[in-house]
Motif scaffolding. Structure first.
Motif, PDB file in Angstrom:
ATOM      1  N   ALA A 227      30.755  44.603  39.803  1.00  0.00           N
ATOM      2  CA  ALA A 227      30.160  45.077  40.880  1.00  0.00           C
ATOM      3  C   ALA A 227      29.461  46.682  40.698  1.00  0.00           C
ATOM      4  CB  ALA A 227      31.242  45.395  41.976  1.00  0.00           C
ATOM      5  N   ALA A 228      29.886  47.150  39.668  1.00  0.00           N
ATOM      6  CA  ALA A 228      29.279  48.471  39.634  1.00  0.00           C
ATOM      7  C   ALA A 228      28.049  48.527  38.505  1.00  0.00           C
ATOM      8  CB  ALA A 228      30.358  49.451  38.836  1.00  0.00           C
TER       9      ALA A 228
ATOM     10  N   ASN B 154      26.824  42.410  44.580  1.00  0.00           N
ATOM     11  CA  ASN B 154      26.160  43.867  44.151  1.00  0.00           C
ATOM     12  C   ASN B 154      25.029  43.402  43.311  1.00  0.00           C
ATOM     13  OD1 ASN B 154      28.736  44.457  45.504  1.00  0.00           O
ATOM     14  ND2 ASN B 154      28.147  46.381  44.744  1.00  0.00           N
TER      15      ASN B 154
HETATM   16  C1  LIG Z   1      28.728  46.956  45.948  1.00  0.00           C
HETATM   17  O1  LIG Z   1      27.925  47.152  46.895  1.00  0.00           O
HETATM   18  C2  LIG Z   1      28.538  47.544  48.145  1.00  0.00           C
HETATM   19  C3  LIG Z   1      27.581  47.218  49.234  1.00  0.00           C
HETATM   20  O2  LIG Z   1      26.086  47.618  48.753  1.00  0.00           O
HETATM   21  C4  LIG Z   1      28.888  49.104  47.973  1.00  0.00           C
HETATM   22  O3  LIG Z   1      29.447  49.687  49.243  1.00  0.00           O
HETATM   23  C5  LIG Z   1      29.776  49.136  46.863  1.00  0.00           C
HETATM   24  O4  LIG Z   1      30.153  50.477  46.558  1.00  0.00           O
HETATM   25  C6  LIG Z   1      29.148  48.359  45.646  1.00  0.00           C
HETATM   26  N1  LIG Z   1      30.292  48.408  44.610  1.00  0.00           N
HETATM   27  C7  LIG Z   1      30.356  49.280  43.637  1.00  0.00           C
HETATM   28  C8  LIG Z   1      31.496  48.778  42.532  1.00  0.00           C
HETATM   29  O5  LIG Z   1      29.299  50.005  43.407  1.00  0.00           O
END
Ligand SMILES: *[C@@H]1O[C@H](CO)[C@@H](O)[C@H](O)[C@H]1NC(C)=O
Ligand SMILES: *[C@@H]1O[C@H](CO)[C@@H](O)[C@H](O)[C@H]1NC(C)=O
Ligand SMILES: *[C@@H]1O[C@H](CO)[C@@H](O)[C@H](O)[C@H]1NC(C)=O
Ligand SMILES: *[C@@H]1O[C@H](CO)[C@@H](O)[C@H](O)[C@H]1NC(C)=O
Length: 409
Positions: A97-98, A122
């Protein structure tokens, strides 16, 4: 080997530059991209000490077994991540997700029985996703929705027995899909895939090798060949059954057809309540409590509301549901009584309104001939004689359906 790698990793961590961990070789590429090449190193973990500028990371053909949530935290700029031919059996949610810039993700030839599907939300830049040659048993409904750049999706050689309708919707860039070598159960739940495959411009690689494993009579047949006569979407027809002798009971009958035989559900919406009935039931609790009335739903598709009153006015919807699809047909029911003078003023000799005695809506009248779900109205009128004479609860012949079949829209 393990301890040695540990020492190497530690050395990398402590080395002054920290730009490239010892097991890897790093080299700048065009457009300012940085490649970290760590394939074929017998690595058990993602090496530490990678430059945050790495955009391409190859870890193929190692011995990675598990990716923790922070495994890739050092390389947030990654665009390509090659993890094929490892032993990965688990990826902790959040690991991908990052990586918002990720375009290519290859996890093929691993041991994944599950995948952190939520991470895909993400990865809006993702173009190529290879999950082939794993042990995936399911792709959750909506898991891929939102991957608007996704061009190529490999799900072949997994354990997929079915896929939810709409799995490949919301993927406007999808051009190539691989699904072969999965033990597909060609029940009618998968019939949508055949129809989708026939209508889409997406190239389904080796469609002829995308075969049914079940049921027995379809084994070995391509999914795109599921015979249409086995899987027929539901149709539904709503008819009005109440008649003289039924007192104030509203009786509707929903007759359905389809293959497999559809299940009948009812959705009742009145001003005061929302009632959903799944399957035949005879509701407990009679008219004792105000606003809660008995709804009798029979297995044969008939629903009856005894003691029909103002508070029961609303929309009655029959839903026919089978593995192929769903169909609904609705009727609005209103009661013209003293509380509703406007409705009472409906002209008695209006040809639309029907004769006293309700011939126009005699038993078995079809409310929705097309079955297309238009809403119709039944307006009941309480006959004046009965209202003035007997007590309110004694209209044995009380309801005269006054107007029926007014098409609303
Ligand atoms: C993934 O996306 C969500 C919504 O855009 C965000 O809040 C979240 O921080 C993201 N996760 C990471 C691990 O970046
Ligand atoms: C990453 O790239 C930026 C600019 O391109 C550069 O200033 C920085 O030194 C790089 N960092 C590393 C660790 O190489
Ligand atoms: C295939 O799917 C149908 C319908 O969902 C189910 O009843 C049947 O048990 C499944 N067969 C196998 C072999 O899983
Ligand atoms: C369905 O069953 C109920 C209860 O047995 C019966 O009253 C009703 O008439 C039946 N409907 C039809 C259309 O046969």
């Amino acid at each position: 080997m393990g301890p040695l790698l540990g020492v190497l990793a530690l050395a990398a961590l402590l080395s002054p530059g920290r730009a490239c961990p010892a097991p890897c070789s790093c080299s700048p590429k065009k457009n300012g991209r940085l490649l970290a090449e760590c394939a074929y190193r017998e690595l058990r973990d993602v090496p530490r000490g990678l430059s945050p500028n790495v955009t391409i990371l190859t870890l193929s053909a190692n011995r990675l077994g598990r990716l923790g949530r922070a495994a890739l935290a050092e390389v947030p700029e990654l665009q390509s991540l090659w993890l094929g031919y490892n032993h990965i059996s688990a990826v902790e949610p959040g690991a991908f997700a990052a990586l918002p810039h990720l375009k290519n993700l290859d996890l093929s030839h691993n041991r994944l029985a599950d995948f952190p599907w939520q991470d895909l939300r993400n990865l809006s830049a993702l173009q190529i996703l290879k999950l082939s040659n794993n042990r995936l048993g399911a792709v959750p409904r909506g898991a891929l929705a939102g991957l608007r750049q996704l061009r190529s999706l490999w799900l072949n050689d997994n354990e997929l027995a079915t896929l939810a309708r709409g799995t490949f919707e919301g993927l406007p860039a999808l051009a190539q899909l691989q699904l072969f070598h999965n033990p597909f159960n060609c029940s009618c739940k998968l019939f949508w895939l055949k129809e989708w495959a026939h209508g889409t411009s997406v190239v389904i690689s080796r469609a002829g090798s995308t075969l049914c494993a079940a049921p027995a009579r379809l084994r070995g047949r391509p999914v795109t060949d599921i015979p249409g006569e086995l899987c027929v979407p539901p149709s539904a027809q709503l008819t009005y059954l109440s008649g003289p002798g039924d007192g104030l009971t509203l009786t509707l009958h929903c007759s359905v057809a389809g293959s497999p035989p559809p299940e009948i559900r009812w959705r009742i919406r009145t001003a005061a309540r929302r009632l959903d009935i799944h399957g035949p039931t005879v509701a407990r609790d009679g008219g004792a409590k105000a606003g809660r009335r008995r709804v009798l739903a029979f297995k044969n598709g008939t629903v009856a509301i005894p003691d029909f009153g103002k508070e029961d006015e609303g929309t009655y919807t029959c839903l026919a549901v089978n593995d192929v699809g769903e169909r609904d047909v609705s009727v609005n029911v209103a009661l013209a009584g003293s509380a509703n003078p406007a409705a009472e003023e409906l002209p008695r000799d209006d040809p639309q309104a029907g004769q006293p005695g309700g011939h126009r809506c005699s038993k078995g009248d079809e409310l929705d001939p097309s079955g297309m779900g238009e809403k119709l109205v039944i307006v009941y009128r309480l006959p004046g004689e009965a209202r003035s004479g007997a007590g309110a609860r004694q209209f044995r012949l009380g309801i005269l359906p006054l107007a029926l079949g007014l098409l609303l829209w």
